[in-house]
Design a protein around this motif. Structure first.
Motif, PDB file in Angstrom:
ATOM      1  N   GLU A  67      38.735 -21.341 -10.086  1.00 45.81           N
ATOM      2  CA  GLU A  67      39.920 -20.660 -10.236  1.00 45.81           C
ATOM      3  C   GLU A  67      40.066 -19.170  -9.987  1.00 45.81           C
ATOM      4  OE1 GLU A  67      44.026 -20.526 -12.971  1.00 45.81           O
ATOM      5  OE2 GLU A  67      42.340 -21.374 -13.679  1.00 45.81           O
ATOM      6  N   GLY A  68      39.088 -18.800 -10.743  1.00 42.48           N
ATOM      7  CA  GLY A  68      38.636 -17.166 -10.872  1.00 42.48           C
ATOM      8  C   GLY A  68      38.377 -16.637  -9.306  1.00 42.48           C
ATOM      9  N   VAL A  69      37.526 -17.286  -8.615  1.00 49.19           N
ATOM     10  CA  VAL A  69      37.302 -16.863  -7.227  1.00 49.19           C
ATOM     11  C   VAL A  69      38.564 -16.910  -6.298  1.00 49.19           C
ATOM     12  CG1 VAL A  69      35.880 -17.492  -5.230  1.00 49.19           C
ATOM     13  CG2 VAL A  69      34.798 -17.601  -7.392  1.00 49.19           C
ATOM     14  N   THR A  70      39.459 -17.983  -6.580  1.00 55.23           N
ATOM     15  CA  THR A  70      40.701 -18.272  -5.861  1.00 55.23           C
ATOM     16  C   THR A  70      41.356 -17.070  -5.979  1.00 55.23           C
ATOM     17  OG1 THR A  70      40.477 -20.457  -5.955  1.00 55.23           O
ATOM     18  CG2 THR A  70      42.677 -19.557  -5.364  1.00 55.23           C
ATOM     19  N   HIS A  71      41.734 -16.404  -7.124  1.00 50.36           N
ATOM     20  CA  HIS A  71      42.769 -15.353  -7.420  1.00 50.36           C
ATOM     21  C   HIS A  71      42.067 -13.987  -7.111  1.00 50.36           C
ATOM     22  CE1 HIS A  71      45.301 -18.023  -9.410  1.00 50.36           C
ATOM     23  NE2 HIS A  71      44.665 -18.284 -10.431  1.00 50.36           N
ATOM     24  N   LYS A  72      40.674 -14.033  -7.158  1.00 50.15           N
ATOM     25  CA  LYS A  72      40.037 -12.817  -6.528  1.00 50.15           C
ATOM     26  C   LYS A  72      40.196 -12.497  -5.146  1.00 50.15           C
ATOM     27  CE  LYS A  72      35.766 -12.196  -8.440  1.00 50.15           C
ATOM     28  NZ  LYS A  72      34.242 -12.211  -8.600  1.00 50.15           N
ATOM     29  N   ILE A  73      40.082 -13.517  -4.225  1.00 44.78           N
ATOM     30  CA  ILE A  73      40.213 -13.556  -2.838  1.00 44.78           C
ATOM     31  C   ILE A  73      41.801 -12.985  -2.533  1.00 44.78           C
ATOM     32  CG2 ILE A  73      40.237 -14.824  -0.718  1.00 44.78           C
ATOM     33  CD1 ILE A  73      37.886 -16.366  -1.751  1.00 44.78           C
ATOM     34  N   THR A  92      47.559 -20.043   3.218  1.00 52.28           N
ATOM     35  CA  THR A  92      47.813 -21.419   3.822  1.00 52.28           C
ATOM     36  C   THR A  92      46.438 -22.134   3.086  1.00 52.28           C
ATOM     37  OG1 THR A  92      47.222 -20.869   5.825  1.00 52.28           O
ATOM     38  CG2 THR A  92      49.543 -20.893   5.258  1.00 52.28           C
ATOM     39  N   VAL A  93      46.444 -23.334   3.480  1.00 49.81           N
ATOM     40  CA  VAL A  93      44.988 -24.199   3.748  1.00 49.81           C
ATOM     41  C   VAL A  93      45.248 -25.266   5.079  1.00 49.81           C
ATOM     42  CG1 VAL A  93      43.456 -26.102   2.658  1.00 49.81           C
ATOM     43  CG2 VAL A  93      44.987 -24.424   1.118  1.00 49.81           C
ATOM     44  N   ASP A  94      44.276 -24.745   6.001  1.00 48.14           N
ATOM     45  CA  ASP A  94      44.494 -25.337   7.371  1.00 48.14           C
ATOM     46  C   ASP A  94      46.217 -25.191   7.638  1.00 48.14           C
ATOM     47  OD1 ASP A  94      41.768 -26.094   7.066  1.00 48.14           O
ATOM     48  OD2 ASP A  94      42.308 -28.037   6.120  1.00 48.14           O
ATOM     49  N   GLY A  95      46.457 -24.098   7.608  1.00 49.73           N
ATOM     50  CA  GLY A  95      48.008 -23.966   8.093  1.00 49.73           C
ATOM     51  C   GLY A  95      49.035 -24.304   7.409  1.00 49.73           C
ATOM     52  N   VAL A  96      48.877 -25.179   6.177  1.00 48.74           N
ATOM     53  CA  VAL A  96      49.755 -25.633   5.158  1.00 48.74           C
ATOM     54  C   VAL A  96      49.951 -24.804   3.990  1.00 48.74           C
ATOM     55  CG1 VAL A  96      50.304 -27.619   3.885  1.00 48.74           C
ATOM     56  CG2 VAL A  96      48.986 -28.086   5.689  1.00 48.74           C
ATOM     57  N   PRO A  97      51.123 -24.391   3.839  1.00 43.98           N
ATOM     58  CA  PRO A  97      51.224 -23.404   2.589  1.00 43.98           C
ATOM     59  C   PRO A  97      50.662 -23.995   1.171  1.00 43.98           C
ATOM     60  CG  PRO A  97      53.351 -23.490   3.725  1.00 43.98           C
ATOM     61  CD  PRO A  97      52.310 -24.688   4.472  1.00 43.98           C
ATOM     62  N   VAL A 129      31.560 -22.730  -3.476  1.00 37.17           N
ATOM     63  CA  VAL A 129      32.550 -21.489  -3.845  1.00 37.17           C
ATOM     64  C   VAL A 129      31.675 -20.491  -4.373  1.00 37.17           C
ATOM     65  CG1 VAL A 129      34.390 -20.797  -5.752  1.00 37.17           C
ATOM     66  CG2 VAL A 129      34.307 -22.896  -4.782  1.00 37.17           C
ATOM     67  N   ALA A 130      30.660 -20.542  -4.845  1.00 40.09           N
ATOM     68  CA  ALA A 130      29.638 -19.417  -5.535  1.00 40.09           C
ATOM     69  C   ALA A 130      29.169 -18.810  -4.101  1.00 40.09           C
ATOM     70  CB  ALA A 130      28.409 -19.921  -6.046  1.00 40.09           C
ATOM     71  N   LYS A 131      28.855 -19.303  -3.033  1.00 40.71           N
ATOM     72  CA  LYS A 131      28.533 -18.774  -1.796  1.00 40.71           C
ATOM     73  C   LYS A 131      29.510 -17.796  -1.313  1.00 40.71           C
ATOM     74  CE  LYS A 131      24.907 -22.358  -0.342  1.00 40.71           C
ATOM     75  NZ  LYS A 131      24.490 -23.180   0.834  1.00 40.71           N
ATOM     76  N   ILE A 132      30.782 -18.388  -1.199  1.00 42.10           N
ATOM     77  CA  ILE A 132      32.018 -17.572  -0.843  1.00 42.10           C
ATOM     78  C   ILE A 132      32.171 -16.553  -1.642  1.00 42.10           C
ATOM     79  CG2 ILE A 132      34.305 -17.656  -0.421  1.00 42.10           C
ATOM     80  CD1 ILE A 132      34.120 -20.565   0.488  1.00 42.10           C
ATOM     81  N   GLU A 133      32.106 -16.444  -2.986  1.00 41.07           N
ATOM     82  CA  GLU A 133      32.084 -15.442  -3.895  1.00 41.07           C
ATOM     83  C   GLU A 133      30.781 -14.319  -3.429  1.00 41.07           C
ATOM     84  OE1 GLU A 133      32.686 -14.426  -8.558  1.00 41.07           O
ATOM     85  OE2 GLU A 133      31.146 -15.685  -7.985  1.00 41.07           O
ATOM     86  N   ASP A 134      29.778 -14.745  -3.254  1.00 40.63           N
ATOM     87  CA  ASP A 134      28.814 -13.929  -2.865  1.00 40.63           C
ATOM     88  C   ASP A 134      28.919 -13.101  -1.603  1.00 40.63           C
ATOM     89  OD1 ASP A 134      27.314 -14.615  -5.055  1.00 40.63           O
ATOM     90  OD2 ASP A 134      25.958 -15.840  -4.370  1.00 40.63           O
ATOM     91  N   ASP A 135      29.633 -13.613  -0.533  1.00 47.15           N
ATOM     92  CA  ASP A 135      29.884 -13.394   0.609  1.00 47.15           C
ATOM     93  C   ASP A 135      31.049 -12.229   0.607  1.00 47.15           C
ATOM     94  OD1 ASP A 135      29.750 -12.862   3.197  1.00 47.15           O
ATOM     95  OD2 ASP A 135      30.678 -14.613   3.952  1.00 47.15           O
ATOM     96  N   LEU A 136      31.839 -12.640  -0.246  1.00 58.41           N
ATOM     97  CA  LEU A 136      33.029 -11.733  -0.762  1.00 58.41           C
ATOM     98  C   LEU A 136      32.529 -10.442  -1.366  1.00 58.41           C
ATOM     99  CD1 LEU A 136      36.046 -11.045  -0.968  1.00 58.41           C
ATOM    100  CD2 LEU A 136      36.021 -12.223  -3.244  1.00 58.41           C
ATOM    101  N   LYS A 137      31.527 -10.593  -2.110  1.00 56.87           N
ATOM    102  CA  LYS A 137      31.151  -9.166  -2.536  1.00 56.87           C
ATOM    103  C   LYS A 137      30.369  -8.223  -1.623  1.00 56.87           C
ATOM    104  CE  LYS A 137      30.169 -11.400  -7.373  1.00 56.87           C
ATOM    105  NZ  LYS A 137      29.249 -11.779  -8.271  1.00 56.87           N
ATOM    106  N   TYR A 283      41.555 -14.533   4.269  1.00 55.75           N
ATOM    107  CA  TYR A 283      42.609 -15.651   4.430  1.00 55.75           C
ATOM    108  C   TYR A 283      41.974 -16.747   4.730  1.00 55.75           C
ATOM    109  CZ  TYR A 283      46.836 -12.577   4.790  1.00 55.75           C
ATOM    110  OH  TYR A 283      47.876 -11.839   4.448  1.00 55.75           O
ATOM    111  N   THR A 284      41.061 -16.909   5.401  1.00 57.14           N
ATOM    112  CA  THR A 284      40.112 -18.149   5.913  1.00 57.14           C
ATOM    113  C   THR A 284      39.587 -18.819   4.733  1.00 57.14           C
ATOM    114  OG1 THR A 284      40.074 -17.548   8.070  1.00 57.14           O
ATOM    115  CG2 THR A 284      38.568 -19.348   7.250  1.00 57.14           C
ATOM    116  N   SER A 285      39.050 -17.981   3.792  1.00 54.73           N
ATOM    117  CA  SER A 285      38.208 -18.368   2.655  1.00 54.73           C
ATOM    118  C   SER A 285      39.274 -18.754   1.561  1.00 54.73           C
ATOM    119  CB  SER A 285      37.152 -17.011   2.254  1.00 54.73           C
ATOM    120  OG  SER A 285      36.345 -16.703   3.372  1.00 54.73           O
ATOM    121  N   TYR A 286      40.297 -18.149   1.508  1.00 59.66           N
ATOM    122  CA  TYR A 286      41.101 -18.487   0.379  1.00 59.66           C
ATOM    123  C   TYR A 286      41.505 -19.897   0.562  1.00 59.66           C
ATOM    124  CZ  TYR A 286      45.202 -18.793  -2.594  1.00 59.66           C
ATOM    125  OH  TYR A 286      46.004 -19.247  -3.845  1.00 59.66           O
TER     126      TYR A 286
END
Length: 375
Positions: A67-73, A92-97, A129-137, A283-286
């Motif tokens: 949840e924290g990574v979601t809000h961070k993005i 969105t997720v795959d174009g869906v709100p 999710v940890a990989k995405i967070e590292d990429d975000l950093k 946007y994509t990673s969210y």
């Protein structure tokens, strides 16, 4: 769009369809402003009771991380959009709100096979999710580095005359450089301008009379030139400093000025390019992280329902979005429909032999319940 949802599971005494109908009727009658949806939890692999108990210890912590990574993005998207003067696009997720994705959730069997052990699914989500967070950093650090360089240049361009870059204030004709003569630049406090004009010719020998000319002034200082013989430059600087005048080191160079201009243009272009790339990535990673979070929630509902209601799995999972004024009534309806011999009321650890509140929210209810905050 609602921003706060409850994910709830209720024990099924006879049939899920009957319980669903009763819940719909009760919510519609007594809490009419509360949207209600089925939360499609698949039949996952139960495993052993020990494995479920072990997993439940980690569910809350892992949920907080995802949840924290979601809000961070999401916050990064908002910051980037504000920086450009725009408004955030719909997430969105795959174009869906995202709210529709939650209320119409469908398990992705290809990505998370239901026959996989629950621990394997949860660990897989955590690693992804940890990989995405590292990429975000990494991406944010790259963007902030360029911003810092630009800010440093802008501070030099807009600071006071005591610290700012002077190259864009001085013209070639303002500077005299010969075998014997040099032009110095003096930063004079505005309240000392008269003192400067009356005294600069006496600060050293061999000062060219009436050679001081004001080039610029800001709120605090005025910038003057003065032409002297090069051999007395050090003595002049010392005397000027003793009188409260600052002599700025400056060498006029068209090449340096052009180089700084090109550097600034390149940094501005780099900032726009990196910002656009980072925003698209966010946007994509969210969407990816939010999808992972909802799959994690489905695992959490399943595991906690088994621990709460026992085997075989027999529960109805739903999503509600009650308004603040409807929360108390919605809780009352849910409690009234959760009366089951298999439902262990989460009271205190002493009453439940240390098994209270397995991975649940802080509030105790006679049914599985936790909250999803979209913002």
């Amino acid at each position: 769009m609602a921003t706060r949802y409850w994910v709830v599971s209720l024990p099924v005494p006879t049939s899920a369809s009957s319980l669903w109908s009763r819940l719909q009727e009760s919510i519609s009658k007594h809490s009419f402003d509360t949207p209600l949806y089925r939360f499609n939890t698949p039949d996952l692999r139960v495993g052993t009771l020990d494995s479920l108990l072990s997993l439940s210890d980690d569910l809350l912590k892992s949920n907080s991380f995802v949840e924290g990574v979601t809000h961070k993005i999401r916050r990064q998207i908002e910051e980037l959009e504000r920086g450009s003067g725009g408004e955030s696009n719909a997430l969105t997720v795959d174009g869906v709100p995202v709210d529709s994705y939650l209320t119409r959730f469908v398990w992705d069997e290809a990505k998370y096979p239901t026959m996989s052990p629950l621990r394997e699914i949860v660990d897989g989500i955590h690693v992804q999710v940890a990989k995405i967070e590292d990429d975000l950093k990494v991406r944010v650090a790259e963007y902030n580095n360029v911003r810092s360089q630009l800010n440093a240049i802008n501070r030099k361009q807009t600071g006071s005359l005591a610290v700012r870059d002077l190259s864009n204030l001085v013209k070639p004709e303002d500077i005299i450089t010969s075998e014997h003569l040099v032009t110095l630049l003096a930063v004079v406090p505005k309240y000392s301008r008269k003192d400067w004009l009356s005294s600069y010719e006496t600060l050293a020998t061999y000062v060219v009379p009436r050679s001081s000319k004001k080039l610029h002034e800001d709120n605090e200082y005025a910038l003057y030139t003065v032409t002297i013989f090069g051999r007395v430059a050090d003595n002049f600087k010392t005397s000027a400093r003793e009188r409260g005048f600052q002599i700025r080191d400056f060498e006029y160079s068209p090449e340096t000025q052009e180089s700084r201009k090109q550097e600034l243009e390149k940094l501005m272009l780099d900032q726009d390019t990196i910002r656009t790339s980072l925003l698209q990535w966010c946007y994509t990673s969210y969407g990816e992280v939010f999808s992972s979070w909802m799959h994690f929630c489905a695992v959490r509902v399943f595991a906690e329902s088994i621990l709460r209601y026992g085997l075989p799995p027999s529960f109805l999972s739903v999503v509600l979005a009650p308004s603040v004024k409807s929360e108390k009534k919605a809780r009352s309806i849910l409690e009234g429909l959760s009366d089951s011999a298999n439902s262990t009321y989460w009271k205190s650890e002493d009453e439940l032999g240390g098994m209270g509140s397995l991975g649940g929210d802080a509030d105790s209810h006679p049914y599985v319940s936790f909250t999803i905050n979209l913002v």
